[in-house]
Design an enzyme around this catalytic site. Structure first.
Site, PDB file in Angstrom:
ATOM      1  N   ASP A  50     -27.064  20.385 -17.915  1.00 29.59           N
ATOM      2  CA  ASP A  50     -27.065  20.037 -19.331  1.00 29.59           C
ATOM      3  C   ASP A  50     -26.468  18.652 -19.524  1.00 29.59           C
ATOM      4  O   ASP A  50     -25.253  18.474 -19.459  1.00 29.59           O
ATOM      5  CB  ASP A  50     -26.257  21.080 -20.108  1.00 29.59           C
ATOM      6  CG  ASP A  50     -26.176  20.768 -21.606  1.00 29.59           C
ATOM      7  OD1 ASP A  50     -26.862  19.824 -22.055  1.00 29.59           O
ATOM      8  OD2 ASP A  50     -25.433  21.471 -22.311  1.00 29.59           O
ATOM      9  N   GLU A 128     -11.598  -4.995  -3.166  1.00 30.99           N
ATOM     10  CA  GLU A 128     -10.167  -4.850  -2.867  1.00 30.99           C
ATOM     11  C   GLU A 128      -9.540  -4.060  -4.021  1.00 30.99           C
ATOM     12  O   GLU A 128      -9.285  -4.602  -5.085  1.00 30.99           O
ATOM     13  CB  GLU A 128      -9.508  -6.228  -2.747  1.00 30.99           C
ATOM     14  CG  GLU A 128     -10.127  -7.120  -1.676  1.00 30.99           C
ATOM     15  CD  GLU A 128      -9.575  -8.537  -1.714  1.00 30.99           C
ATOM     16  OE1 GLU A 128      -8.498  -8.743  -2.331  1.00 30.99           O
ATOM     17  OE2 GLU A 128     -10.215  -9.438  -1.153  1.00 30.99           O
ATOM     18  N   GLU A 130      -6.668  -2.017  -5.950  1.00 34.90           N
ATOM     19  CA  GLU A 130      -5.232  -1.826  -6.106  1.00 34.90           C
ATOM     20  C   GLU A 130      -4.977  -0.608  -6.994  1.00 34.90           C
ATOM     21  O   GLU A 130      -5.781  -0.285  -7.862  1.00 34.90           O
ATOM     22  CB  GLU A 130      -4.591  -3.072  -6.714  1.00 34.90           C
ATOM     23  CG  GLU A 130      -4.727  -4.301  -5.835  1.00 34.90           C
ATOM     24  CD  GLU A 130      -4.318  -5.589  -6.531  1.00 34.90           C
ATOM     25  OE1 GLU A 130      -4.006  -6.565  -5.825  1.00 34.90           O
ATOM     26  OE2 GLU A 130      -4.324  -5.623  -7.782  1.00 34.90           O
ATOM     27  N   GLU A 185       1.664  -3.642  -2.445  1.00 36.22           N
ATOM     28  CA  GLU A 185       1.329  -4.824  -3.241  1.00 36.22           C
ATOM     29  C   GLU A 185       2.592  -5.411  -3.886  1.00 36.22           C
ATOM     30  O   GLU A 185       3.700  -4.977  -3.617  1.00 36.22           O
ATOM     31  CB  GLU A 185       0.267  -4.478  -4.299  1.00 36.22           C
ATOM     32  CG  GLU A 185      -1.145  -4.927  -3.931  1.00 36.22           C
ATOM     33  CD  GLU A 185      -1.277  -6.438  -3.829  1.00 36.22           C
ATOM     34  OE1 GLU A 185      -0.440  -7.163  -4.418  1.00 36.22           O
ATOM     35  OE2 GLU A 185      -2.204  -6.913  -3.161  1.00 36.22           O
ATOM     36  N   GLU A 192      -2.502  -1.316  -2.017  1.00 34.15           N
ATOM     37  CA  GLU A 192      -3.888  -1.757  -1.835  1.00 34.15           C
ATOM     38  C   GLU A 192      -4.400  -1.247  -0.502  1.00 34.15           C
ATOM     39  O   GLU A 192      -3.691  -1.280   0.512  1.00 34.15           O
ATOM     40  CB  GLU A 192      -3.980  -3.285  -1.884  1.00 34.15           C
ATOM     41  CG  GLU A 192      -5.399  -3.824  -1.682  1.00 34.15           C
ATOM     42  CD  GLU A 192      -5.480  -5.344  -1.792  1.00 34.15           C
ATOM     43  OE1 GLU A 192      -6.193  -5.958  -0.974  1.00 34.15           O
ATOM     44  OE2 GLU A 192      -4.829  -5.910  -2.702  1.00 34.15           O
ATOM     45  N   HIS A 241     -10.795  -7.073  -6.836  1.00 38.40           N
ATOM     46  CA  HIS A 241     -11.509  -8.295  -6.478  1.00 38.40           C
ATOM     47  C   HIS A 241     -12.813  -7.940  -5.787  1.00 38.40           C
ATOM     48  O   HIS A 241     -12.868  -7.023  -4.962  1.00 38.40           O
ATOM     49  CB  HIS A 241     -10.663  -9.167  -5.551  1.00 38.40           C
ATOM     50  CG  HIS A 241      -9.353  -9.583  -6.160  1.00 38.40           C
ATOM     51  ND1 HIS A 241      -8.321 -10.140  -5.426  1.00 38.40           N
ATOM     52  CD2 HIS A 241      -8.905  -9.517  -7.436  1.00 38.40           C
ATOM     53  CE1 HIS A 241      -7.308 -10.400  -6.214  1.00 38.40           C
ATOM     54  NE2 HIS A 241      -7.629 -10.024  -7.443  1.00 38.40           N
ATOM     55  N   ARG A 312      -5.956 -19.637  -5.989  1.00 37.55           N
ATOM     56  CA  ARG A 312      -6.272 -18.296  -6.467  1.00 37.55           C
ATOM     57  C   ARG A 312      -6.116 -18.137  -7.975  1.00 37.55           C
ATOM     58  O   ARG A 312      -6.204 -17.030  -8.478  1.00 37.55           O
ATOM     59  CB  ARG A 312      -5.379 -17.265  -5.757  1.00 37.55           C
ATOM     60  CG  ARG A 312      -5.641 -17.187  -4.261  1.00 37.55           C
ATOM     61  CD  ARG A 312      -4.578 -16.358  -3.547  1.00 37.55           C
ATOM     62  NE  ARG A 312      -4.779 -16.366  -2.096  1.00 37.55           N
ATOM     63  CZ  ARG A 312      -5.421 -15.419  -1.419  1.00 37.55           C
ATOM     64  NH1 ARG A 312      -5.930 -14.396  -2.063  1.00 37.55           N
ATOM     65  NH2 ARG A 312      -5.566 -15.502  -0.114  1.00 37.55           N
ATOM     66  N   GLU A 329     -15.505 -14.772  -4.070  1.00 38.42           N
ATOM     67  CA  GLU A 329     -14.621 -13.699  -4.528  1.00 38.42           C
ATOM     68  C   GLU A 329     -14.455 -13.798  -6.044  1.00 38.42           C
ATOM     69  O   GLU A 329     -13.901 -14.778  -6.544  1.00 38.42           O
ATOM     70  CB  GLU A 329     -13.254 -13.804  -3.852  1.00 38.42           C
ATOM     71  CG  GLU A 329     -12.259 -12.744  -4.322  1.00 38.42           C
ATOM     72  CD  GLU A 329     -10.854 -12.968  -3.795  1.00 38.42           C
ATOM     73  OE1 GLU A 329     -10.077 -12.011  -3.763  1.00 38.42           O
ATOM     74  OE2 GLU A 329     -10.532 -14.122  -3.428  1.00 38.42           O
ATOM     75  N   ARG A 331     -12.485 -12.514  -9.092  1.00 34.92           N
ATOM     76  CA  ARG A 331     -11.147 -11.939  -9.114  1.00 34.92           C
ATOM     77  C   ARG A 331     -10.812 -11.174 -10.394  1.00 34.92           C
ATOM     78  O   ARG A 331      -9.747 -10.573 -10.506  1.00 34.92           O
ATOM     79  CB  ARG A 331     -10.116 -13.053  -8.908  1.00 34.92           C
ATOM     80  CG  ARG A 331     -10.242 -13.722  -7.549  1.00 34.92           C
ATOM     81  CD  ARG A 331      -9.314 -14.922  -7.409  1.00 34.92           C
ATOM     82  NE  ARG A 331      -7.919 -14.590  -7.614  1.00 34.92           N
ATOM     83  CZ  ARG A 331      -7.132 -13.992  -6.722  1.00 34.92           C
ATOM     84  NH1 ARG A 331      -7.619 -13.648  -5.537  1.00 34.92           N
ATOM     85  NH2 ARG A 331      -5.875 -13.729  -6.995  1.00 34.92           N
TER      86      ARG A 331
END
Length: 440
Positions: A50, A128, A130, A185, A192, A241, A312, A329, A331
């Site tokens: 359903d 990645e 966390e 972390e 992580e 990430h 970063r 990457e 982020r």
């Protein structure tokens, strides 16, 4: 795996129950449990459920839906007894007429992957994830009391979650994951675990499995695992990430030994597409009100739309490896999102950059967090949405992102998230009481 492989393995491993799993539009895992006697029928796509009771699916007058298991997703849960074992299969959702259901997030990702394949590309992704581990209270309800006071890369005895994380890694490996790293972390209670990249559909399936396993193992240790992006004020939030690369004819389409930064024109087009649509796909990659408490300066999460081959602080970073490992990457995504929809909109944005041969702005190799507003303006750096409401408005203006989701998912998602925002907006919060009650 074939249907016959699944039936044979189920018999050999003494499987008695099978969970047929799928997600609603928010990425919340659902399942229908069947006995092994019904497995062959399920593998033929003959099991009905359903759909009217599932968030974002269909109305009650059109509720019949069919589950079609993907044989490649068959695994036996290692934490269940071997006698009367429990296995799972991840399913696609279909209409009674045999067509893919437009509201199924897994089908939405498969549709964008098919578009990439028509252009000659396949997408590999390495996420990645966390998460936080918290104590529960005497009634088993989660608290925000952390189990440790550790920080980045700390270990026992400071990291009291190490045993739980070890068991998570071992369980994930038993389910076919290749774990590359696991560590504490930056924030107390934050962890992580990274697993090897794979094709996008497999990774989306793995993210759903990962969240399920982490929560299950945490519970076995008397802890509660949460993928809420920002459970505590004043410390780092949790991200997911997204490392991604396109492959064409067996080669990494992002690599060019002669190109600037050894990146190909395709890589630059893809980066430009991700930047172009960033303000609109954020509603999908960061889908909760709480997500925007993470996307603020000062806590390592990106909030400015820029890219760099070095630092970063921007939205997009280019990791140092080249050759077949060349990747970008992204982020900003967080682990509260639906992984199928999150990857669908990211890929769609990148493909749009390739189709239109978009050129990204110049790389920003400075610390954007340390820039003044005037400096960011001079560099042409825009910001991600500051709230879910702003992100939904941006999504409503982006036809490319709406096409990635499809009309059904877009309408159901935005309706539900608008209600969520209104509920938050109308509530009176403790901060307001503390700030205003005695003053006014």
């Amino acid at each position: 795996m074939t249907k016959e492989d699944v039936l044979k393995e189920a018999a050999e491993k003494g499987v008695k129950f099978i969970r047929l799993q799928f997600t609603d539009i928010f990425g919340v895992l659902k399942n229908v449990a069947i006995t092994v006697e019904q497995l062959e029928k399920a593998l033929e796509g003959e099991l009905m459920f359903d759909g009217s009771s599932i968030e974002g699916f269909v109305r009650i007058e059109e509720s019949d839906m069919y589950l079609r298991p993907d044989p490649d997703t068959f695994v036996v849960f290692p934490w269940r007894p071997k006698e009367g074992a429990v296995a799972r299969l991840i399913c696609d959702v279909y209409n009674p007429d045999g067509t893919p259901f437009a509201g199924d997030p897994r089908n939405a990702l498969k549709r964008v992957l098919a578009e990439a394949a028509e252009m000659g590309y396949s997408l590999n992704v390495g996420p990645e994830l966390e998460f936080f581990l918290f104590h529960t209270d005497n009634e088993g309800r989660p608290t925000t009391v952390t189990h440790d006071r550790a920080s980045y890369f700390d270990l026992t005895p400071v990291d009291l979650g190490e045993n739980a994380r070890r068991d998570m890694v071992l369980t994930l490996e038993q389910l076919g994951f290749e774990i590359e790293a696991s560590h504490h972390e930056v924030a107390p209670g934050q962890h992580e675990i990274d697993f090897k990249y794979s094709d996008a559909l497999d990774i989306a399936d793995k993210v759903e499995t990962f969240r399920f396993v982490v929560r299950t193992v945490a519970q076995q240790h008397g802890l509660y695992a949460t993928f809420m992006p920002k459970p505590l004020q004043g410390i780092n939030g949790s991200g997911m990430h997204s490392n991604q690369s396109l492959f064409s004819k067996g080669k990494n389409a992002f690599y060019d030994a002669q190109g600037p930064l050894e990146l190909s024109p395709t890589a630059y087009y893809y980066i430009a597409g991700l930047l172009k649509h960033a303000r609109s796909y954020t509603a999908i990659t960061n889908p909760t009100i709480n997500s925007y408490k993470r996307l603020v300066p000062g806590y390592e999460a990106p909030c400015y739309i820029a890219w760099s081959g070095r630092n970063r602080s921007p939205l997009i970073r280019i990791p140092a490896k080249r050759g077949s490992s060349t990747r970008i990457e992204l982020r900003s995504p967080d682990p509260s999102g639906n992984p199928y929809l999150s990857l669908a909109v990211q890929l769609k944005a990148g493909l749009d950059g390739i189709k239109r041969r978009l050129t990204p702005p110049a790389a920003v190799d400075l610390n954007i967090f340390a820039m003044s507003g005037e400096e960011r303006l001079a560099h042409g750096i825009d910001a991600l949405p500051a709230s879910l409401e702003e992100a939904l408005t941006e999504l409503s203006k982006d036809s490319v992102m709406k096409d990635a989701l499809g009309e059904h998912i877009y309408q159901r998602f935005t309706e539900a998230k608008t209600k969520e925002w209104d509920s938050y907006r109308l509530a009176v919060h403790q901060w307001e009481i503390d700030e205003y009650l005695a003053t006014y």
